[in-house]
Design a protein around this motif. Structure first.
Motif, PDB file in Angstrom:
ATOM      1  N   GLY A   1     -35.337 -46.010   2.425  1.00  0.00           N
ATOM      2  CA  GLY A   1     -34.065 -46.548   2.896  1.00  0.00           C
ATOM      3  C   GLY A   1     -33.160 -45.452   3.410  1.00  0.00           C
ATOM      4  N   ARG A   2     -31.866 -45.589   3.136  1.00  0.00           N
ATOM      5  CA  ARG A   2     -30.871 -44.577   3.521  1.00  0.00           C
ATOM      6  C   ARG A   2     -30.342 -43.940   2.242  1.00  0.00           C
ATOM      7  N   PHE A   3     -30.606 -42.647   2.071  1.00  0.00           N
ATOM      8  CA  PHE A   3     -30.302 -41.965   0.819  1.00  0.00           C
ATOM      9  C   PHE A   3     -29.898 -40.523   1.097  1.00  0.00           C
ATOM     10  N   GLN A   4     -29.526 -39.806   0.047  1.00  0.00           N
ATOM     11  CA  GLN A   4     -29.154 -38.393   0.140  1.00  0.00           C
ATOM     12  C   GLN A   4     -30.426 -37.547   0.094  1.00  0.00           C
ATOM     13  N   GLN A   5     -30.673 -36.736   1.122  1.00  0.00           N
ATOM     14  CA  GLN A   5     -31.853 -35.881   1.156  1.00  0.00           C
ATOM     15  C   GLN A   5     -31.430 -34.414   1.216  1.00  0.00           C
ATOM     16  N   THR A   6     -31.927 -33.633   0.277  1.00  0.00           N
ATOM     17  CA  THR A   6     -31.689 -32.191   0.270  1.00  0.00           C
ATOM     18  C   THR A   6     -32.942 -31.480   0.754  1.00  0.00           C
ATOM     19  N   ILE A   7     -32.779 -30.583   1.705  1.00  0.00           N
ATOM     20  CA  ILE A   7     -33.890 -29.758   2.192  1.00  0.00           C
ATOM     21  C   ILE A   7     -33.767 -28.379   1.562  1.00  0.00           C
ATOM     22  N   GLY A   8     -34.785 -27.982   0.806  1.00  0.00           N
ATOM     23  CA  GLY A   8     -34.735 -26.706   0.092  1.00  0.00           C
ATOM     24  C   GLY A   8     -33.608 -26.690  -0.920  1.00  0.00           C
ATOM     25  N   GLY A   9     -32.809 -25.627  -0.880  1.00  0.00           N
ATOM     26  CA  GLY A   9     -31.657 -25.517  -1.766  1.00  0.00           C
ATOM     27  C   GLY A   9     -30.386 -26.100  -1.196  1.00  0.00           C
ATOM     28  N   GLY A  10     -30.452 -26.701  -0.005  1.00  0.00           N
ATOM     29  CA  GLY A  10     -29.295 -27.362   0.587  1.00  0.00           C
ATOM     30  C   GLY A  10     -28.581 -26.580   1.667  1.00  0.00           C
ATOM     31  N   LEU A  11     -29.005 -25.341   1.946  1.00  0.00           N
ATOM     32  CA  LEU A  11     -28.343 -24.561   2.990  1.00  0.00           C
ATOM     33  C   LEU A  11     -28.557 -25.188   4.361  1.00  0.00           C
ATOM     34  N   MET A  12     -29.751 -25.709   4.607  1.00  0.00           N
ATOM     35  CA  MET A  12     -30.071 -26.319   5.896  1.00  0.00           C
ATOM     36  C   MET A  12     -29.505 -27.725   6.015  1.00  0.00           C
ATOM     37  N   TYR A  13     -29.770 -28.583   5.013  1.00  0.00           N
ATOM     38  CA  TYR A  13     -29.330 -29.978   5.091  1.00  0.00           C
ATOM     39  C   TYR A  13     -29.246 -30.571   3.694  1.00  0.00           C
ATOM     40  N   ASP A  14     -28.166 -31.310   3.442  1.00  0.00           N
ATOM     41  CA  ASP A  14     -27.986 -32.047   2.193  1.00  0.00           C
ATOM     42  C   ASP A  14     -27.039 -33.200   2.485  1.00  0.00           C
ATOM     43  N   ASP A  15     -27.592 -34.294   3.039  1.00  0.00           N
ATOM     44  CA  ASP A  15     -26.718 -35.368   3.515  1.00  0.00           C
ATOM     45  C   ASP A  15     -27.532 -36.652   3.721  1.00  0.00           C
ATOM     46  N   THR A  16     -26.939 -37.604   4.443  1.00  0.00           N
ATOM     47  CA  THR A  16     -27.531 -38.915   4.644  1.00  0.00           C
ATOM     48  C   THR A  16     -28.812 -38.828   5.473  1.00  0.00           C
ATOM     49  N   PHE A  17     -29.824 -39.596   5.029  1.00  0.00           N
ATOM     50  CA  PHE A  17     -31.169 -39.511   5.610  1.00  0.00           C
ATOM     51  C   PHE A  17     -31.773 -40.907   5.622  1.00  0.00           C
ATOM     52  N   ASP A  18     -32.351 -41.306   6.734  1.00  0.00           N
ATOM     53  CA  ASP A  18     -33.076 -42.580   6.834  1.00  0.00           C
ATOM     54  C   ASP A  18     -34.564 -42.295   6.799  1.00  0.00           C
ATOM     55  N   GLY A  19     -35.261 -42.834   5.788  1.00  0.00           N
ATOM     56  CA  GLY A  19     -36.689 -42.585   5.736  1.00  0.00           C
ATOM     57  C   GLY A  19     -37.276 -42.896   4.385  1.00  0.00           C
ATOM     58  N   ALA A  20     -38.304 -42.123   4.018  1.00  0.00           N
ATOM     59  CA  ALA A  20     -39.025 -42.320   2.759  1.00  0.00           C
ATOM     60  C   ALA A  20     -39.194 -40.984   2.059  1.00  0.00           C
ATOM     61  N   GLN A  21     -39.268 -41.041   0.737  1.00  0.00           N
ATOM     62  CA  GLN A  21     -39.373 -39.836  -0.086  1.00  0.00           C
ATOM     63  C   GLN A  21     -40.369 -40.088  -1.219  1.00  0.00           C
ATOM     64  N   LEU A  22     -41.185 -39.073  -1.522  1.00  0.00           N
ATOM     65  CA  LEU A  22     -42.144 -39.152  -2.623  1.00  0.00           C
ATOM     66  C   LEU A  22     -41.963 -37.945  -3.524  1.00  0.00           C
ATOM     67  N   ASN A  23     -41.899 -38.181  -4.839  1.00  0.00           N
ATOM     68  CA  ASN A  23     -41.723 -37.112  -5.822  1.00  0.00           C
ATOM     69  C   ASN A  23     -42.862 -37.141  -6.832  1.00  0.00           C
ATOM     70  N   VAL A  24     -43.455 -35.960  -7.081  1.00  0.00           N
ATOM     71  CA  VAL A  24     -44.519 -35.814  -8.065  1.00  0.00           C
ATOM     72  C   VAL A  24     -44.200 -34.581  -8.909  1.00  0.00           C
ATOM     73  N   GLY A  25     -44.257 -34.711 -10.240  1.00  0.00           N
ATOM     74  CA  GLY A  25     -43.986 -33.520 -11.045  1.00  0.00           C
ATOM     75  C   GLY A  25     -43.769 -33.818 -12.504  1.00  0.00           C
ATOM     76  N   ASN A  26     -43.409 -32.741 -13.216  1.00  0.00           N
ATOM     77  CA  ASN A  26     -43.123 -32.830 -14.645  1.00  0.00           C
ATOM     78  C   ASN A  26     -41.925 -31.942 -14.952  1.00  0.00           C
ATOM     79  N   ASP A  27     -41.744 -31.582 -16.216  1.00  0.00           N
ATOM     80  CA  ASP A  27     -40.583 -30.773 -16.595  1.00  0.00           C
ATOM     81  C   ASP A  27     -40.637 -29.359 -16.038  1.00  0.00           C
ATOM     82  N   LYS A  28     -41.817 -28.895 -15.621  1.00  0.00           N
ATOM     83  CA  LYS A  28     -41.978 -27.517 -15.173  1.00  0.00           C
ATOM     84  C   LYS A  28     -42.030 -27.369 -13.654  1.00  0.00           C
ATOM     85  N   VAL A  29     -42.727 -28.271 -12.984  1.00  0.00           N
ATOM     86  CA  VAL A  29     -42.937 -28.151 -11.538  1.00  0.00           C
ATOM     87  C   VAL A  29     -42.724 -29.511 -10.885  1.00  0.00           C
TER      88      VAL A  29
END
Length: 236
Positions: free
Chosen positions: A22-50
């Motif tokens: 949908g339309r959500f907040q997307q951060t690229i890297g640490g946010g220096l490049m982009y941290d704002d509204t984004f239309d698309g899809a996002q996938l997250n995989v990980g645990n407490d460490k990585v």
């Protein structure tokens, strides 16, 4: 005209995988490049460490604000972040932008496709913070950008009386892909300078943040105006 700021679906597949669309907040890297509204899809995989994050879609703010979908560059992104000790993280990312129109210092520029990569660190020990980020478009000259800073305090907007302060230095070359940064300074690509920030929790869930930018110059050394900003944030 009415606009939609955020509208998305977020679903968890167990403890290690989640997806968002949908339309959500997307951060690229640490946010220096982009941290704002984004239309698309996002996938997250990980645990407490990585954690690994992938996303595909279109920027909707900053340098892409006002673009029609046909002119807006598409963005493919993958980022990795790992925990170091109890409070610190380090990470890296790769992002590919297709060709399209981007707003650059008040002018609309037709930008070629860009392959952007970078590294970031957020290091904390008790009340001391040291952090920064470096990035570059691999196929474009004068596209490096970096920020480094130090800070002290333990600000938590939910706890009255907590505070922190930090000082950061930014150096952004003329063609750096600074599209909508998480850092609230007034200058994008082609500038360098300092910013001081202070946070204070006036009461539980009410925070005051003040920014002051000074000694900013363009990459040729010409002085720029100082700037300041104050935010009052309520959390419910």
């Amino acid at each position: 005209d009415a606009t939609i700021d955020r509208a998305y679906v977020d679903h968890k597949f167990g403890n290690s995988v989640s997806a968002k669309g949908g339309r959500f907040q997307q951060t690229i890297g640490g946010g220096l490049m982009y941290d704002d509204t984004f239309d698309g899809a996002q996938l997250n995989v990980g645990n407490d460490k990585v954690q690994v994050q992938g996303a595909y879609g279109y920027m909707m703010a900053g340098a892409a604000d006002g673009n029609s979908k046909s002119d807006n560059p598409s963005v493919a992104y993958v980022g990795v972040k790992g925990k170091v000790g109890q409070e610190s993280t380090v990470g890296g990312f790769y992002s590919k932008l297709s060709s399209g129109n981007l707003n650059h210092n008040g002018s609309t520029v037709n930008s070629d496709s860009q392959d952007v990569y970078g590294f970031n660190a957020d290091l904390r020990k008790d009340k001391v913070w040291v952090g920064g980020e470096w990035l570059k478009a691999s196929n474009i000259e004068k596209s490096q950008a970096w920020v480094a800073g130090v800070g002290y305090g333990a600000y938590d907007q939910a706890k009255q009386g907590t505070w922190d302060v930090k000082a950061q230095y930014f150096n952004q070359k003329a063609n750096a892909p600074i599209l909508s940064s998480t850092w609230d300074h007034a200058y994008t690509a082609g500038y360098k300078g300092w910013m001081a920030t202070a946070d204070y929790a006036l009461q539980d869930n009410v925070g005051l943040t003040a920014y002051y930018g000074f000694n900013w110059k363009d990459q040729a050394g010409a002085d720029q105006n100082d700037f300041y900003r104050v935010d009052l944030n309520y959390q419910f």
